[in-house]
Design an enzyme around this catalytic site. Sequence first.
Site, PDB file in Angstrom:
ATOM      1  CD1 TRP A   1      40.851  17.462   0.345  1.00  0.00           C
ATOM      2  CD2 TRP A   1      38.975  18.645   0.053  1.00  0.00           C
ATOM      3  NE1 TRP A   1      39.783  16.645   0.643  1.00  0.00           N
ATOM      4  CE2 TRP A   1      38.623  17.346   0.475  1.00  0.00           C
ATOM      5  CE3 TRP A   1      37.960  19.559  -0.199  1.00  0.00           C
ATOM      6  CZ2 TRP A   1      37.303  16.944   0.650  1.00  0.00           C
ATOM      7  CZ3 TRP A   1      36.630  19.168  -0.019  1.00  0.00           C
ATOM      8  CH2 TRP A   1      36.319  17.885   0.390  1.00  0.00           C
TER       9      TRP A   1
ATOM     10  CD1 TRP B   1      21.805  32.108   7.747  1.00  0.00           C
ATOM     11  CD2 TRP B   1      22.834  30.697   9.136  1.00  0.00           C
ATOM     12  NE1 TRP B   1      22.483  31.200   6.982  1.00  0.00           N
ATOM     13  CE2 TRP B   1      23.134  30.325   7.806  1.00  0.00           C
ATOM     14  CE3 TRP B   1      23.374  29.958  10.184  1.00  0.00           C
ATOM     15  CZ2 TRP B   1      23.943  29.241   7.506  1.00  0.00           C
ATOM     16  CZ3 TRP B   1      24.186  28.876   9.879  1.00  0.00           C
ATOM     17  CH2 TRP B   1      24.468  28.522   8.558  1.00  0.00           C
TER      18      TRP B   1
ATOM     19  CD1 TRP C   1      26.919  30.184   5.332  1.00  0.00           C
ATOM     20  CD2 TRP C   1      28.819  31.053   4.575  1.00  0.00           C
ATOM     21  NE1 TRP C   1      26.693  30.592   4.038  1.00  0.00           N
ATOM     22  CE2 TRP C   1      27.845  31.128   3.544  1.00  0.00           C
ATOM     23  CE3 TRP C   1      30.099  31.545   4.307  1.00  0.00           C
ATOM     24  CZ2 TRP C   1      28.116  31.681   2.293  1.00  0.00           C
ATOM     25  CZ3 TRP C   1      30.366  32.099   3.064  1.00  0.00           C
ATOM     26  CH2 TRP C   1      29.390  32.161   2.073  1.00  0.00           C
TER      27      TRP C   1
ATOM     28  CG  ASN D   1      41.945  21.624   7.700  1.00  0.00           C
ATOM     29  OD1 ASN D   1      41.476  22.662   7.255  1.00  0.00           O
ATOM     30  ND2 ASN D   1      41.454  20.435   7.385  1.00  0.00           N
TER      31      ASN D   1
ATOM     32  CD  GLU E   1      43.886  16.854   3.083  1.00  0.00           C
ATOM     33  OE1 GLU E   1      43.321  17.960   3.200  1.00  0.00           O
ATOM     34  OE2 GLU E   1      43.280  15.771   3.203  1.00  0.00           O
TER      35      GLU E   1
ATOM     36  CD1 TRP F   1      35.373  30.097   6.783  1.00  0.00           C
ATOM     37  CD2 TRP F   1      33.704  29.729   8.225  1.00  0.00           C
ATOM     38  NE1 TRP F   1      35.833  30.413   8.046  1.00  0.00           N
ATOM     39  CE2 TRP F   1      34.828  30.200   8.935  1.00  0.00           C
ATOM     40  CE3 TRP F   1      32.540  29.431   8.914  1.00  0.00           C
ATOM     41  CZ2 TRP F   1      34.806  30.380  10.327  1.00  0.00           C
ATOM     42  CZ3 TRP F   1      32.514  29.607  10.304  1.00  0.00           C
ATOM     43  CH2 TRP F   1      33.631  30.071  11.001  1.00  0.00           C
TER      44      TRP F   1
END
Length: 452
Positions: free
Chosen positions: A275, A303, A357, A339, A272, A380
């Site tokens: 990431w 969108w 987003w 998360n 993690e 995102w």
Amino acid sequence: MNSSIVWLRDDLRVADNPALTAAIERGGRVVVVYLLDEESPGSRPLGGASRWWLHGSLSALADDLADLGASLTLRRGAAGTVIPSLVAETGATAVFWNRRYGAVRDVDAALKSRLTDLGLVVSSFGASLLYEPWRITSGSGEPYRVFTPFWRACLATGDPRPPLPTPASIEGLAVDGDALDDWGLLPTRPDWAEGLRASWVPGSEGAHDRLEQFVEHGLALYHRRDEPALEATSRLSPHLRFGEVSPHQVWSRLHEPLAPEAQANRAKFLSEIGWREFSYTILFARPDLATANYRPEFDAFPWGDTEPEHLAAWQQGRTGVPMVDAGMRELWSSGWMHNRVRMIVASFLTKNLLVDWRVGEAWFWDTLVDADEASNAASWQWVAGSGADAAPYFRVFNPMLQAQKFDPESEYVRRWVPEIDSPDYPTPIVDLAASRTEALAAYDAVKAAKSP
């Protein structure tokens, strides 16, 4: 007298700070400066929650420096103006800083060239990442687009360097600067930070206390990290974002002797951290990550028009979808969100409400204490389907099924949405099944348009 400037940015600590160590080892007096730069090209003004955190972090850092014999100078303005001015003011012959990886690195490069031409020693260092982005590339020499091979390549390079120790002392040079309170970083009218003060202790001491608490208690439960009601995550993200603890210090601590239950979860937790590294690698390749689709085909994604009532309901946690509302209320209260729940609320906004987003990214940027230029935007885009992901848009998180799986007793939901079973709780603002179908149809249209 020989003196050096250490320009701090997202590295608000005295231990494992390569720029600070280099200045001390060079000899002479050291000017430590933090610059609030909201003017330079590529800089992004901090959101409200991050400004609150920064105030506490700078206050703690000033105390840490004072204990070592130095002071923290605060200045405000564009780096290209303020740093050369400080050089002239102090007669400094060297400037040191730790690297940044977004668009502002162009500011750093220009300043390094300018100061070097003036005859100064100018050096930058790796301090915020375990692996420099340009060193981890695919066989074709391109940045990785998928996490698993990226992290495998990182680990194949060997262990990161060990953290640097805390300096024994600093021969500081005091220089006039701004008063922290004059920067107006704290909210006043209204003071909405009560929940933040109850949840966090900014500064390196708070960071290491949090790390120790996680290693001693949370790491053994980390295999259950997707359960938001459980204290099974580290909550180190804001401390890492402001550099109060370095990833090297975290890596080193996780490689000390651990209890067997914690040892079993170490690799997953470190992935993690990986990431975060992956997000910065993406940012390094795409400095416009917060504003432009990583996948250009999403420039044509339809969108929907943002409904002000729907957006407000999402922001305020009154969508009528319990897991979404719980997460958004946790965010507003504490400046943080679990998360797993971040993915759920982001999927709901982008795929059930069809809101761009970038709208959600901007809201998180303002309300998260860990609003990070790489992780926030990359995450995102990952959820929206426009980012670096092997299986993009057709992943739609069903918030009801997610709640059943990860909060089966509704402990997390009831903590943040106590009126869940009362007539005061609203009905859902959108039909989950119908909106999912609409989102997938929109994605199919983008795929069809991309096909030859």
